[in-house]
Design a protein around this motif. Structure first.
Motif, PDB file in Angstrom:
ATOM      1  N   ARG A 517      -6.632  43.519  18.922  1.00  0.00           N
ATOM      2  CA  ARG A 517      -7.710  43.354  19.565  1.00  0.00           C
ATOM      3  C   ARG A 517      -8.213  42.193  20.295  1.00  0.00           C
ATOM      4  O   ARG A 517      -8.279  42.468  21.827  1.00  0.00           O
ATOM      5  CB  ARG A 517      -8.606  44.817  19.306  1.00  0.00           C
ATOM      6  N   ALA A 518      -7.764  41.143  19.788  1.00  0.00           N
ATOM      7  CA  ALA A 518      -8.338  39.699  19.812  1.00  0.00           C
ATOM      8  C   ALA A 518      -7.128  39.686  21.090  1.00  0.00           C
ATOM      9  O   ALA A 518      -8.036  39.126  21.611  1.00  0.00           O
ATOM     10  CB  ALA A 518      -8.194  38.931  18.885  1.00  0.00           C
ATOM     11  N   ALA A 519      -6.392  39.899  21.083  1.00  0.00           N
ATOM     12  CA  ALA A 519      -5.159  39.887  22.267  1.00  0.00           C
ATOM     13  C   ALA A 519      -5.494  39.983  23.507  1.00  0.00           C
ATOM     14  O   ALA A 519      -5.687  39.808  24.456  1.00  0.00           O
ATOM     15  CB  ALA A 519      -4.026  39.905  21.841  1.00  0.00           C
ATOM     16  N   GLU A 520      -5.927  41.415  23.726  1.00  0.00           N
ATOM     17  CA  GLU A 520      -6.579  41.903  24.839  1.00  0.00           C
ATOM     18  C   GLU A 520      -7.632  40.984  25.253  1.00  0.00           C
ATOM     19  O   GLU A 520      -8.244  41.648  26.602  1.00  0.00           O
ATOM     20  CB  GLU A 520      -7.244  43.945  24.397  1.00  0.00           C
ATOM     21  N   LYS A 521      -8.901  40.957  24.646  1.00  0.00           N
ATOM     22  CA  LYS A 521      -9.876  39.473  24.577  1.00  0.00           C
ATOM     23  C   LYS A 521      -9.556  38.968  25.209  1.00  0.00           C
ATOM     24  O   LYS A 521     -10.247  38.729  26.436  1.00  0.00           O
ATOM     25  CB  LYS A 521     -11.412  40.100  23.070  1.00  0.00           C
ATOM     26  N   VAL A 522      -9.053  38.356  24.378  1.00  0.00           N
ATOM     27  CA  VAL A 522      -8.393  36.956  25.181  1.00  0.00           C
ATOM     28  C   VAL A 522      -7.922  36.619  27.546  1.00  0.00           C
ATOM     29  O   VAL A 522      -8.198  35.842  27.369  1.00  0.00           O
ATOM     30  CB  VAL A 522      -7.719  36.025  24.422  1.00  0.00           C
ATOM     31  N   SER A 528      -9.256  48.021  24.098  1.00  0.00           N
ATOM     32  CA  SER A 528      -9.050  49.594  24.561  1.00  0.00           C
ATOM     33  C   SER A 528      -9.272  49.924  23.537  1.00  0.00           C
ATOM     34  O   SER A 528      -9.184  49.987  22.457  1.00  0.00           O
ATOM     35  CB  SER A 528      -7.912  49.431  25.289  1.00  0.00           C
ATOM     36  N   THR A 529      -8.892  51.773  23.442  1.00  0.00           N
ATOM     37  CA  THR A 529      -8.834  52.277  22.415  1.00  0.00           C
ATOM     38  C   THR A 529      -7.804  52.316  21.172  1.00  0.00           C
ATOM     39  O   THR A 529      -7.960  52.660  20.542  1.00  0.00           O
ATOM     40  CB  THR A 529      -9.763  54.003  22.237  1.00  0.00           C
ATOM     41  N   GLY A 530      -6.465  51.511  21.679  1.00  0.00           N
ATOM     42  CA  GLY A 530      -5.412  51.219  21.342  1.00  0.00           C
ATOM     43  C   GLY A 530      -5.743  50.605  19.361  1.00  0.00           C
ATOM     44  O   GLY A 530      -4.863  50.589  18.717  1.00  0.00           O
ATOM     45  N   ALA A 531      -7.328  50.257  19.342  1.00  0.00           N
ATOM     46  CA  ALA A 531      -6.577  49.401  18.103  1.00  0.00           C
ATOM     47  C   ALA A 531      -7.829  50.546  16.699  1.00  0.00           C
ATOM     48  O   ALA A 531      -7.815  50.232  15.615  1.00  0.00           O
ATOM     49  CB  ALA A 531      -7.838  48.285  17.818  1.00  0.00           C
ATOM     50  N   LEU A 532      -7.792  51.648  17.205  1.00  0.00           N
ATOM     51  CA  LEU A 532      -8.603  52.857  15.989  1.00  0.00           C
ATOM     52  C   LEU A 532      -7.836  52.618  15.014  1.00  0.00           C
ATOM     53  O   LEU A 532      -8.502  52.391  14.083  1.00  0.00           O
ATOM     54  CB  LEU A 532      -8.016  53.711  16.314  1.00  0.00           C
ATOM     55  N   SER A 533      -6.934  52.799  14.917  1.00  0.00           N
ATOM     56  CA  SER A 533      -6.291  52.945  13.290  1.00  0.00           C
ATOM     57  C   SER A 533      -6.181  51.257  12.121  1.00  0.00           C
ATOM     58  O   SER A 533      -6.144  50.913  11.371  1.00  0.00           O
ATOM     59  CB  SER A 533      -4.584  53.556  13.087  1.00  0.00           C
ATOM     60  N   ASP A 534      -5.984  50.397  14.132  1.00  0.00           N
ATOM     61  CA  ASP A 534      -5.976  48.934  13.459  1.00  0.00           C
ATOM     62  C   ASP A 534      -7.239  48.480  12.856  1.00  0.00           C
ATOM     63  O   ASP A 534      -7.954  48.153  11.235  1.00  0.00           O
ATOM     64  CB  ASP A 534      -6.464  47.403  14.034  1.00  0.00           C
ATOM     65  N   THR A 655       1.776  49.475  13.954  1.00  0.00           N
ATOM     66  CA  THR A 655       2.480  50.771  14.970  1.00  0.00           C
ATOM     67  C   THR A 655       1.243  51.173  15.652  1.00  0.00           C
ATOM     68  O   THR A 655       0.413  50.746  15.547  1.00  0.00           O
ATOM     69  CB  THR A 655       2.538  51.478  15.057  1.00  0.00           C
ATOM     70  N   GLU A 656       1.518  50.917  17.810  1.00  0.00           N
ATOM     71  CA  GLU A 656       0.420  50.781  18.546  1.00  0.00           C
ATOM     72  C   GLU A 656       0.299  52.144  19.041  1.00  0.00           C
ATOM     73  O   GLU A 656       1.262  52.790  18.886  1.00  0.00           O
ATOM     74  CB  GLU A 656       0.478  50.420  19.354  1.00  0.00           C
ATOM     75  N   GLU A 657      -1.007  52.817  18.333  1.00  0.00           N
ATOM     76  CA  GLU A 657      -0.895  55.022  19.610  1.00  0.00           C
ATOM     77  C   GLU A 657      -1.876  54.723  20.366  1.00  0.00           C
ATOM     78  O   GLU A 657      -2.862  53.486  20.366  1.00  0.00           O
ATOM     79  CB  GLU A 657      -1.268  55.390  18.613  1.00  0.00           C
ATOM     80  N   VAL A 658      -1.847  55.159  21.125  1.00  0.00           N
ATOM     81  CA  VAL A 658      -2.882  55.526  22.301  1.00  0.00           C
ATOM     82  C   VAL A 658      -3.653  57.336  21.853  1.00  0.00           C
ATOM     83  O   VAL A 658      -2.885  58.081  22.375  1.00  0.00           O
ATOM     84  CB  VAL A 658      -2.148  55.418  23.721  1.00  0.00           C
ATOM     85  N   PRO A 659      -4.944  57.642  21.837  1.00  0.00           N
ATOM     86  CA  PRO A 659      -5.877  56.415  21.120  1.00  0.00           C
ATOM     87  C   PRO A 659      -5.318  56.022  19.747  1.00  0.00           C
ATOM     88  O   PRO A 659      -6.735  54.786  19.415  1.00  0.00           O
ATOM     89  CB  PRO A 659      -6.904  56.902  21.228  1.00  0.00           C
ATOM     90  N   VAL A 660      -4.325  56.053  19.023  1.00  0.00           N
ATOM     91  CA  VAL A 660      -4.648  55.319  17.774  1.00  0.00           C
ATOM     92  C   VAL A 660      -3.537  54.425  17.425  1.00  0.00           C
ATOM     93  O   VAL A 660      -2.889  54.501  17.674  1.00  0.00           O
ATOM     94  CB  VAL A 660      -4.725  57.035  16.500  1.00  0.00           C
ATOM     95  N   LYS A 661      -3.827  53.239  17.070  1.00  0.00           N
ATOM     96  CA  LYS A 661      -3.403  52.500  16.314  1.00  0.00           C
ATOM     97  C   LYS A 661      -3.051  52.419  14.890  1.00  0.00           C
ATOM     98  O   LYS A 661      -3.720  51.987  14.274  1.00  0.00           O
ATOM     99  CB  LYS A 661      -4.158  51.024  16.963  1.00  0.00           C
TER     100      LYS A 661
END
Length: 676
Positions: A517-522, A528-534, A655-661
């Motif tokens: 999520r930090a990389a998406e922000k930077v 995005s919702t991809g960091a849900l499981s993170d 693992t990366e998931e949409v919307p769950v990661k």
């Protein structure tokens, strides 16, 4: 020749089905012989009957009103005529009643009778015309008895099903429903598993080997005044080999071995479970020395009266009470030992766990790297490999795997090799099998837009960058943006297998988890919702640090963890509202600190992050060597011997998931495996 004479002289075994068959044959035979089947009766038409009647050939007409049929009897003079020669022979019948020569099926009864009366009157005939009704004895009998037969048959079938099946074995008949359903293994033929087939589990094997010694040489221990233990409880996570260990005990002890599951005591009838417990222990005492093995004992051994939602199950508690009585009622020299297995020892009744019943608790833990190597040796015996595999390498690639997981890896590797038309299984097939089991099947044809693919690439590159730059984070081995299972991307780590974890290690892992999520922000200044499981993972970690492990300065050295699991059934928390507010604030503070830290690491290495993401977009899969070319050697690699040993490999996917990661490390694979 003597042998042949013996065989031919044997009488056939009597069966009750013979009686049923004989009754059916007699009924059918009576019905058949009692009918007109052996008579010379022929069917004729009403017009022919009228002609015979006008000629004076008919002696009597018997009208069967309920069958719309008439029986025609001829005179003696008519029987001598050529026209009636086919029916003139004397018929065979066991019935004393007269047999008609002709049968006539008529339509309307009134018209039929009027026509006969008219012909009689016109020709001045003295033909007898009478009416009668016939009854089908067999048909009436069937109609009367069949409902009762069906009801009784259905009742017997249901009773057999409810009592555990048909047949003559224990529990197979309605009167044997209280008999034990335990399977008795013959020590000479049925139990061929030995301790050689159980890889690893050295401590557990030592414990159960001593139990075997108790049964083989009891005098060795009782001569010194010792008492043989009455029970041993095998406890551990699923798939670690508890049941296999019990089978090995049966094979080594060479004594009768009664095996059954805890659910085999459960029945819909009241008192059946307790009756089966009594019968089981009676059989074991009769065959002493013997072993009783109860798998999944938590089915009947749960703590009594603590389920606040559904209430206690009286039948289950009666079964448990009987088990407690039987285990504590042994004489010490009866040589009957009870083995039980469960992965829910925390829910077992305290009376069952006390000394004198289950005297020993044997913990069967997940295998370490050395034990995993031994397990691979066992499961690779039937696998046809193309080369001498490095078992140390395979053991390093599977941290957190149970024995059942390793067996699945070997089987999956063979399937993958067969799918690729290979003649033997090689090293890459095993790595693909591990990827397949942990991450799921690759889905290269999944439709992903270029924008989503770029976001996924930077997300995974963020995880890789942060984990590479932090000392205590698990070192990354492989990154992929190829969809696998439900995830759209994955990062494989090879973590250190730790027995204890310090706060700085947990914080580094949390920071690496938030790197996506930090990389998406930077890079995009968007999330995005991809960091849900993170977020799910770091929230659980932070809550555990604050409420379970006592690693928070503000909360202090307190834990709200209940090892018995009884707090899960309550509606109240073991702390006040003020403390709950403090806990929430500390959890949020801990997570936000690591998120800010991840952003700083990525901003300091933004150019390298971009290079890594672009290479990931180009190749879709990159390895540790690619990261070394971009970032150089990890500055902390020399401090970690386990990392130094892992020259290549895999294994724990982020693992990366949409919307769950989902981010998984092998150390917590047991908790995360079902979510991938």
């Amino acid at each position: 020749m003597a042998k042949e004479n013996n065989n031919t002289g044997k009488k056939p075994k009597f069966s009750s089905w013979w009686i049923y068959g004989l009754i059916i044959v007699l009924i059918l035979g009576f019905q058949f012989l009692n009918s007109d089947n052996f008579a010379n009766t022929k069917k004729t038409t009403t017009s022919e009957l009228q002609e015979y009647l006008r000629n004076g050939d008919v002696k009597e007409i018997l009208i069967i009103t309920n069958a719309r049929q008439a029986k025609v009897f001829l005179t003696d003079e008519a029987l001598n005529k050529d026209v009636h020669k086919d029916v003139s022979e004397k018929p065979f019948s066991i019935n004393s009643a007269k047999v008609p020569q002709y049968l006539v099926n008529y339509g309307d009864l009134q018209n039929f009778e009027n026509e006969i009366k008219t012909i009689k009157k016109e020709n001045n005939l003295d033909t007898i015309v009478d009416n009668d009704q016939e009854s089908d004895v067999l048909g009436n009998l069937i109609v009367t008895i069949l409902p009762f037969v069906l009801i009784i048959g259905i009742w017997i079938y249901l009773m057999r099903r409810m009592s555990g099946g048909g047949g003559g074995g224990a529990g197979g008949q309605i009167f044997n429903i209280g008999k034990s359903k335990a399977k008795l293994f013959d020590e000479k033929t049925d139990t061929r598993t030995s301790f050689k087939d159980v890889a690893g589990l050295e401590g557990a094997k030592e414990e159960v080997e001593e139990i075997v010694e108790f049964l083989k040489f009891p005098d060795k221990y009782t001569s010194l005044g010792g008492k043989i233990p009455k029970g041993a409880l095998l406890v551990g996570p699923p798939g670690t080999g508890k049941t296999l260990l019990a089978k090995a005990v049966a094979g080594e002890a060479k004594v009768p071995f009664f095996s059954l599951s805890g659910s085999d005591f459960v029945e819909m009838f009241v008192g059946v479970g307790a009756s089966r417990v009594r019968d089981l222990f009676k059989q074991a005492k009769d065959k002493s020395p013997a072993i009783i093995f109860i798998d999944e004992i938590d089915a009947i051994g749960r703590a009594r009266g603590k389920n606040n939602f559904t209430g206690s199950n009286d039948e289950r508690e009666n079964t448990l009470n009987q088990l407690l009585t039987e285990m504590d009622g042994f004489g010490t020299n009866t040589n009957v030992i009870v083995l039980a297995a469960t992965n829910r020892a925390d829910v077992l009744d305290k009376a069952l766990m006390r000394a004198g019943r289950f005297d020993r608790q044997i913990y069967v833990d997940l295998p370490d790297i050395r034990e995993r190597k031994e397990i691979f040796e066992v499961h690779l015996r039937p696998i046809k490999t193309s080369e001498a595999l490095d078992l140390d390498f395979l053991a390093r690639q599977t941290p957190g795997f149970s024995g059942a997981d390793i067996a699945n890896v070997c089987n999956e590797a063979a399937l993958i090799a067969a799918r690729k038309e290979k003649k033997a299984v090689n090293k890459q097939d095993f790595l693909d099998a591990v990827d397949r089991i942990v991450g799921g099947l690759e889905k290269k044809n999944k439709i992903i837009t270029p924008g989503e693919k770029k976001t996924i690439a930077y997300h995974e590159a963020g995880h890789a960058t942060v984990s590479w730059m932090l000392e205590h984070a698990a070192p990354l081995v492989k990154v992929t943006i190829v969809p696998r299972g439900q995830s759209l991307g994955a990062a494989w780590y090879l973590p250190e297998e730790r027995l204890i974890v310090r706060p700085e290690q947990m914080k580094d892992e949390m920071c690496a988890t938030l790197g996506g999520r930090a990389a998406e922000k930077v890079i995009f200044n968007k999330i995005s919702t991809g960091a849900l499981s993170d977020l799910e993972k770091v929230t659980k970690q932070a809550r555990a640090m604050v409420t379970v492990y006592g690693l928070n300065d503000k909360i202090g050295n307190l834990t709200y963890y209940d090892s018995s699991g009884q707090n899960d059934y309550g509606f109240s928390k073991p702390y006040s509202e003020d403390t709950a507010h403090t806990i929430d604030m500390e959890i949020s503070k801990l997570i936000e600190e690591q998120y800010v830290r991840a952003i700083k690491v990525l901003e300091d290495n933004k150019d390298k992050l971009t290079v890594l993401a672009e290479r990931l977009l180009e190749k879709e899969v990159i390895f540790k060597e690619d990261l070394e070319k971009i970032f150089g050697k990890r500055p902390f690699e020399g401090k970690d011997d386990a990392v130094k040993q892992a020259a290549e490999g895999m294994i724990t996917p982020d693992t990366e998931e949409v919307p769950v990661k989902e981010t998984v490390s092998p150390s917590d694979k047991e908790d995360k495996q079902n979510k991938i």
